[in-house]
Design a protein around this motif. Structure first.
Motif, PDB file in Angstrom:
ATOM      1  N   ARG A 194       0.826  -1.206   0.000  1.00 36.84           N
ATOM      2  CA  ARG A 194       0.000   0.000   0.000  1.00 36.84           C
ATOM      3  C   ARG A 194       0.868   1.268   0.000  1.00 36.84           C
ATOM      4  O   ARG A 194       0.611   2.211  -0.733  1.00 36.84           O
ATOM      5  CB  ARG A 194      -0.933   0.011   1.220  1.00 36.84           C
ATOM      6  N   LEU A 195       1.897   1.278   0.825  1.00 40.72           N
ATOM      7  CA  LEU A 195       2.754   2.456   0.918  1.00 40.72           C
ATOM      8  C   LEU A 195       3.559   2.657  -0.367  1.00 40.72           C
ATOM      9  O   LEU A 195       3.691   3.777  -0.874  1.00 40.72           O
ATOM     10  CB  LEU A 195       3.697   2.331   2.106  1.00 40.72           C
ATOM     11  N   LEU A 196       4.106   1.572  -0.897  1.00 40.80           N
ATOM     12  CA  LEU A 196       4.959   1.669  -2.078  1.00 40.80           C
ATOM     13  C   LEU A 196       4.174   2.041  -3.328  1.00 40.80           C
ATOM     14  O   LEU A 196       4.599   2.903  -4.118  1.00 40.80           O
ATOM     15  CB  LEU A 196       5.691   0.347  -2.295  1.00 40.80           C
ATOM     16  N   VAL A 197       3.035   1.397  -3.543  1.00 42.72           N
ATOM     17  CA  VAL A 197       2.246   1.660  -4.758  1.00 42.72           C
ATOM     18  C   VAL A 197       1.762   3.100  -4.785  1.00 42.72           C
ATOM     19  O   VAL A 197       1.794   3.769  -5.825  1.00 42.72           O
ATOM     20  CB  VAL A 197       1.066   0.680  -4.863  1.00 42.72           C
ATOM     21  N   ALA A 198       1.344   3.616  -3.628  1.00 41.49           N
ATOM     22  CA  ALA A 198       0.856   4.999  -3.563  1.00 41.49           C
ATOM     23  C   ALA A 198       1.993   6.007  -3.439  1.00 41.49           C
ATOM     24  O   ALA A 198       1.766   7.212  -3.577  1.00 41.49           O
ATOM     25  CB  ALA A 198      -0.097   5.153  -2.379  1.00 41.49           C
ATOM     26  N   GLY A 199       3.203   5.540  -3.171  1.00 41.16           N
ATOM     27  CA  GLY A 199       4.299   6.469  -2.914  1.00 41.16           C
ATOM     28  C   GLY A 199       3.991   7.354  -1.722  1.00 41.16           C
ATOM     29  O   GLY A 199       4.297   8.539  -1.700  1.00 41.16           O
ATOM     30  N   GLU A 200       3.408   6.738  -0.685  1.00 46.14           N
ATOM     31  CA  GLU A 200       2.837   7.518   0.405  1.00 46.14           C
ATOM     32  C   GLU A 200       3.890   7.926   1.426  1.00 46.14           C
ATOM     33  O   GLU A 200       4.731   7.140   1.841  1.00 46.14           O
ATOM     34  CB  GLU A 200       1.739   6.704   1.104  1.00 46.14           C
ATOM     35  N   MET A 201       3.809   9.183   1.823  1.00 44.69           N
ATOM     36  CA  MET A 201       4.609   9.707   2.921  1.00 44.69           C
ATOM     37  C   MET A 201       3.713   9.799   4.145  1.00 44.69           C
ATOM     38  O   MET A 201       2.658  10.435   4.098  1.00 44.69           O
ATOM     39  CB  MET A 201       5.154  11.096   2.563  1.00 44.69           C
ATOM     40  N   ILE A 202       4.113   9.180   5.238  1.00 45.79           N
ATOM     41  CA  ILE A 202       3.262   9.154   6.420  1.00 45.79           C
ATOM     42  C   ILE A 202       3.930   9.910   7.564  1.00 45.79           C
ATOM     43  O   ILE A 202       5.152   9.969   7.668  1.00 45.79           O
ATOM     44  CB  ILE A 202       2.934   7.709   6.853  1.00 45.79           C
ATOM     45  N   GLU A 203       3.082  10.498   8.421  1.00 46.33           N
ATOM     46  CA  GLU A 203       3.609  11.249   9.554  1.00 46.33           C
ATOM     47  C   GLU A 203       4.117  10.311  10.644  1.00 46.33           C
ATOM     48  O   GLU A 203       3.831   9.111  10.656  1.00 46.33           O
ATOM     49  CB  GLU A 203       2.542  12.196  10.100  1.00 46.33           C
ATOM     50  N   ALA A 204       4.866  10.887  11.573  1.00 52.25           N
ATOM     51  CA  ALA A 204       5.598  10.106  12.566  1.00 52.25           C
ATOM     52  C   ALA A 204       4.711   9.150  13.363  1.00 52.25           C
ATOM     53  O   ALA A 204       5.071   7.980  13.551  1.00 52.25           O
ATOM     54  CB  ALA A 204       6.334  11.058  13.510  1.00 52.25           C
ATOM     55  N   GLU A 205       3.548   9.619  13.815  1.00 49.06           N
ATOM     56  CA  GLU A 205       2.677   8.766  14.627  1.00 49.06           C
ATOM     57  C   GLU A 205       2.227   7.534  13.843  1.00 49.06           C
ATOM     58  O   GLU A 205       2.188   6.414  14.370  1.00 49.06           O
ATOM     59  CB  GLU A 205       1.460   9.554  15.116  1.00 49.06           C
TER      60      GLU A 205
END
Length: 260
Positions: free
Chosen positions: A166-177
């Protein structure tokens, strides 16, 4: 009489804390990973090990651990494929130096860690991140790039296959929490406490019987060493994608947005 140019300053500052050496990325303003910084990081890791460091802290900041690869520099290379490949090889050499380091390494992430910054963090044994609105992730698909299989393995290793997808396909940047909840980082502390907490974690680890701890660590991290081998990076395929028209357009748009 001609004089030789002064040596450029080292872009990685070494700070000794007893048995632990902190390697601080020091290429202002955001520790963009150009060949010089990557080369200095490789040298600094080797020097720390040669000087009998028993553990290493990799730090950056302020507010940006590392902004990832120096995209303006890479774009400035134009059609010089050999120079572009050499620049990427230097980055992957730095990542391998972290993965293959014979002593534990903790990432002290005092700020944002996109793309290459996230890769460096994934190569470490443990990740301490600043709490707050700081983001981490592999956002390659947002600029038309594909994270190599080896890098994807590093992400899957820490967050699990489905979450990594999910993270890789969307190229998602997520916040620390959220990064903590997903397991992408191991701890959150105040931004001014990140490096100290990284050292404290290492100090606790280094109280264990050294030979047993290090041998167990080598076995446990063997899959990471495999992941960073050239056949799982396939750099030539990555560079082919770099020159794709759509990717170039996205990269130039990214650089334009950073200049605003």
């Amino acid at each position: 009489m001609s004089t030789s140019p002064a040596n450029p300053p080292c872009l990685v500052e070494s700070r000794r804390h007893g048995d632990i050496v902190e390697l601080h990325l020091a290429r202002a303003p955001v520790n963009a990973l150009d060949p010089a910084l990557c080369g200095d990081l490789c040298d600094a890791i080797a020097d720390a090990v040669a000087q009998q460091a028993r553990g290493i802290v990799l730090s950056g900041g302020p507010k940006v651990f590392s902004a990832g690869l120096d995209v303006p520099h890479l774009l400035s290379l134009g059609d010089d494929r050999a120079a572009l490949k050499a620049a990427w090889e230097r980055f992957f050499a730095a990542a391998r130096a972290l993965v293959e380091c014979p002593v534990p390494v903790v990432a002290a992430i005092a700020g944002h860690a996109p793309a290459g910054g996230c890769v460096l963090a994934l190569c470490c044994d443990y990740r301490v991140m600043a709490s707050g609105p700081y983001r981490i992730g592999l956002n390659e698909t947002q600029v038309g790039l594909v994270a190599p299989e080896g890098i994807q393995r590093l992400m899957r290793r820490v967050v699990g296959p489905y979450r990594a997808e999910r993270l890789l396909v969307a190229g998602e940047m997520i916040e620390a929490e959220q990064a903590l909840a997903f397991g992408l980082v191991d701890e959150l502390v105040g931004i001014d406490e990140v490096a100290q907490r990284a050292r404290s974690w290492l100090e606790h680890l280094l109280r264990l019987p050294s030979e047993a701890m290090l041998r167990t660590r080598t076995i446990a991290r063997a899959d990471m060493v495999v992941a960073m081998q050239p056949e799982l990076i396939q750099l030539d395929h990555f560079i082919d994608a770099w020159y794709d028209a759509g990717t170039q357009q996205a990269l130039h748009a990214l650089v334009a947005s950073l200049r605003k």
